[in-house]
Write a protein that holds these residues in place. Structure first.
Motif, mmCIF file in Angstrom:
data_model
loop_
_atom_site.group_PDB
_atom_site.id
_atom_site.type_symbol
_atom_site.label_atom_id
_atom_site.label_comp_id
_atom_site.label_asym_id
_atom_site.label_seq_id
_atom_site.Cartn_x
_atom_site.Cartn_y
_atom_site.Cartn_z
ATOM 1 N N VAL A 1 0.836 -1.209 0.000
ATOM 2 C CA VAL A 1 0.000 0.000 0.000
ATOM 3 C C VAL A 1 0.868 1.256 0.000
ATOM 4 O O VAL A 1 0.589 2.225 -0.727
ATOM 5 N N ARG B 1 0.949 4.106 -2.761
ATOM 6 C CA ARG B 1 0.751 5.513 -2.402
ATOM 7 C C ARG B 1 1.775 6.411 -3.104
ATOM 8 O O ARG B 1 1.430 7.436 -3.704
ATOM 9 N N ALA C 1 -8.301 2.573 -2.537
ATOM 10 C CA ALA C 1 -7.819 3.907 -2.174
ATOM 11 C C ALA C 1 -8.679 4.988 -2.811
ATOM 12 O O ALA C 1 -9.005 6.005 -2.182
ATOM 13 N N GLU D 1 -12.067 5.219 -0.953
ATOM 14 C CA GLU D 1 -11.950 5.908 0.332
ATOM 15 C C GLU D 1 -11.720 7.405 0.135
ATOM 16 O O GLU D 1 -12.237 8.222 0.908
ATOM 17 N N THR E 1 -6.760 9.740 -7.265
ATOM 18 C CA THR E 1 -5.764 9.757 -6.192
ATOM 19 C C THR E 1 -4.621 10.718 -6.488
ATOM 20 O O THR E 1 -4.019 11.285 -5.566
ATOM 21 N N ASN F 1 -3.917 3.890 6.126
ATOM 22 C CA ASN F 1 -3.720 2.590 5.480
ATOM 23 C C ASN F 1 -4.748 1.565 5.943
ATOM 24 O O ASN F 1 -5.173 0.702 5.160
ATOM 25 N N ILE G 1 -7.864 1.679 3.867
ATOM 26 C CA ILE G 1 -7.638 1.106 2.536
ATOM 27 C C ILE G 1 -7.601 -0.412 2.615
ATOM 28 O O ILE G 1 -8.180 -1.113 1.774
ATOM 29 N N ARG H 1 -11.137 -1.744 3.166
ATOM 30 C CA ARG H 1 -11.895 -1.654 1.915
ATOM 31 C C ARG H 1 -11.438 -2.734 0.938
ATOM 32 O O ARG H 1 -12.260 -3.386 0.277
#
Length: 648
Positions: free
Chosen positions: A165, A169, A233, A236, A619, A631, A634, A637
């Motif tokens: 993750v 990012r 991501a 969210e 994003t 995190n 994410i 989810r």
């Protein structure tokens, strides 16, 4: 049922062992808990270990003529499973309580699970309970070990997932590609994602150990998992934006453009207004009409900065001299840009001119100033000495055109116009720019500096009182006008008139009325722009919000409003309109979206699917919101998007 719900709630609030009964004599059966938390309960008891109160004063029991009590030394001999209940004065088996099935028999039956074993004279019964390799007890113990190994495995997966993750990012925030041409283990071009994950492993022992010990069937680095995590991501991030919007007023910006693969893409922004609908093509055509059918007060306001650009383009196309100017500049740019040697010559000459101007005080220094120069004295450049006759002829033609008075006049004219409109355009594209501020910027005039420029650069200046001679055209078919009339009236005035006409045509009457009415709410100069009649007219544009009765009352309410505003010192510092009307002033967000689309979907990534492009763009564009998403959200989810092998 109430008892079951109470236990479920208790465990759901916290999975720590202190929230579970420690005494084995008062524990509920595992089957009484909700099936979704069985393993969670088991892990909590295994992590805590069997209940062994070694310092307890164990009571005696009478067996025939003998008094006996529990021997605490058994804790040492059978320490991994033996438990003692203070409330029942009995011993139990932890692993059988946690893992034994409802069916089947084993040594001592259910004594070590339900009622508890209390015959202290029969120590051998503990060995009978353990039984052989395939006994129920040993099977239960094996299941307990497997559960704890699974727990450690899930923890390793979680560490690896968080690392994945974090890599995603970074790549999303930078708008970078994920995949490489060859993602095999020995490849030198595995792509940004795997290279970044490898970097994290090198610099973090925990991540490195988790990745190396992960089972081969764990596919957290696969492209499908990457897309799922990016989708999580994005979801969210979108949810956070919608929650932040809440019940506030909003409007919609809509525009379309074609991506690198010549596919039509549409951007929808919940912010200030909807934009570009009248210019839309293809599948999105008619969006403005659809919106107006739903709400007649959803006034269409086109992008102000874009309208300004369209007005300038229209002027350039209508005025032959100005159109020729832009064509000549484009040709000059192509000639210079096609040769590194020519660019170097231009830069060298430019540096000398800048140095001379700074020494003489003719120009100012500063960041972004005097970075390019486009016109030289005759003889300063030597492109006429080309390697062939075609290059020499082209360079000669360009120099002759550039050194004409007409070219210099048109150049200064458009330079001044573009300088004024550039300032206005930049203001219109700022997110924090309000309507009144933007309208107040159009306050400049065009100053003539052509004569001084020509004298400095030794360019011939025609006599302004003589008749203008149009090149290549018969004098008898044209009206006789002076040079002054030609440059001042036929070019200067005509360009200004056409620009004003284009601005009036492109800024519709309803737009102008909205701007004027909203400007009446400005607090500048002690509300000097306040006009009650115009504000009433503004209210009439929204019949769903103001009834006829409310319009009658609005007149008196506005009187009270201005009195309150002018008499209250709290409003002395106000300099702008706040939420008087959600109108589009700055549409930079839409343009930035299309610019970002060219970064995300480029020539090397021209086969991106629409959903993948959408997730990457959201994003990337909403990085300030994306950075606030934890995190954990994410991961949850991602976990809930589809059935996973383990709860993370």
């Amino acid at each position: 049922m109430d008892k079951f719900l109470k236990r479920q709630t208790m465990v759901g609030e916290s999975s720590s062992s202190q929230n579970l009964p420690a005494d084995p004599g008062i524990r509920p059966k595992i089957s009484e808990y909700h099936p979704n938390i069985h393993d969670e309960i088991r892990r909590a008891y295994l992590q805590k270990g069997p209940c062994q109160p070694r310092k307890h004063n164990f009571p005696q029991r009478k067996f025939g003529n003998t008094m006996c009590r529990f021997n605490p030394e058994w804790f040492t001999e059978f320490g991994n499973w033996l438990e003692y209940s203070i409330s029942k004065d009995a011993i139990y088996c932890l692993c059988c309580y946690l893992m034994r099935t409802e069916s089947g028999e084993q040594g001592s039956g259910d004594a070590f699970i339900v009622g508890g074993f209390t015959n202290w004279k029969k120590k051998e019964r503990l060995g009978v309970h353990i039984g052989g390799p395939h006994s129920s007890h040993n099977q239960a113990w094996a299941n307990c070990e497997a559960l704890m190994k699974q727990d450690r495995h899930i923890e390793r997966i979680r560490i690896q997932l968080i690392a994945v993750v974090n890599c995603i990012r970074f790549l999303l925030r930078q708008g970078l590609a994920f995949r490489g041409h060859d993602e095999s283990n020995n490849s030198m071009n595995q792509g940004n994602f795997l290279e970044l994950l490898k970097f994290l492993c090198v610099h973090n022992e925990t991540i490195d150990r988790a990745c190396k010990n992960a089972h081969k069937n764990v596919k957290l680095t696969s492209p499908d998992i990457q897309k799922d995590i990016v989708c999580a991501a994005t979801s969210e991030t979108t949810r956070s934006i919608i929650n932040d919007l809440g019940n506030d007023l909003f409007a919609i910006l809509v525009d379309e453009s074609r991506d690198i693969s010549v596919k039509e893409q549409m951007v929808v922004v919940l912010r200030q207004g909807y934009d570009g609908a009248s210019n839309m093509r293809g599948e999105f055509n008619g969006l403005k009409s659809l919106i107006l059918k739903k709400n007649q007060s959803a006034f269409y306001v086109h992008c102000f900065a874009h309208q300004l650009q369209l007005a300038l383009i229209a002027v350039a196309k209508k005025q032959v001299e100005i159109a020729s100017l832009f064509n000549l500049v484009a040709t000059l740019t192509n000639v210079v840009g096609a040769s590194c040697k020519r660019r170097d010559i231009l830069r060298k000459k430019h540096a000398n001119v800048i140095r001379e101007g700074l020494e003489n005080g003719e120009i100012s220094s500063g960041r972004g100033l005097n970075q390019e120069i486009t016109l030289k004295r005759s003889g300063d450049t030597h492109w006429e000495n080309g390697i062939n006759s075609e290059q020499r002829a082209e360079a000669h033609s360009l120099l002759c055109s550039m050194q004409s008075f007409e070219f210099i006049f048109n150049l200064h004219l458009m330079r001044k116009v573009l300088r004024i409109t550039h300032e206005l355009s930049q203001a219109l594209q700022r997110d924090d720019q309000n309507i009144v501020n933007a309208m107040s910027l159009v306050k400049d005039t065009l100053l003539e500096k052509v004569f001084g420029f020509c004298e400095k650069h030794e360019v011939a200046i025609p006599n302004m009182d003589e008749n203008f001679i149009a090149p290549g055209r018969s004098r008898r078919k044209l009206p006789q006008v002076s040079n002054l009339h030609h440059f001042q009236v036929e070019i200067f005035y005509q360009v200004i008139d056409w620009q004003l006409k284009e601005l009036n045509d492109r800024f519709s009457e309803i737009n102008t009325e909205l701007l004027i009415c909203v400007a009446c709410l400005s607090s500048r100069d002690s509300f000097s722009l306040f006009d009650k009649k115009k504000l009433v007219q503004l209210a009439k544009l929204y019949p769903r919000d103001f009834s006829s009765v409310e319009l009658l009352a609005l007149d008196a309410q506005l009187e009270n409003y201005i009195l309150d505003m002018c008499s209250d010192s709290d409003f002395d510092e106000l300099t702008s309109i706040v939420r008087a009307l959600i109108l589009l002033v700055a549409t930079a967000t839409v343009e930035r979206t299309f610019s970002a689309m060219n970064i995300i979907k480029n020539k090397l990534r021209n086969r991106m699917e629409d959903e993948w492009l959408n997730d990457c763009l959201i994003t990337y564009l909403e990085r300030n919101v994306f950075d606030t998403i934890e995190n954990e959200k994410i991961v949850q989810r991602f976990q809930n998007m589809s059935t996973r092998r383990g709860q993370l």
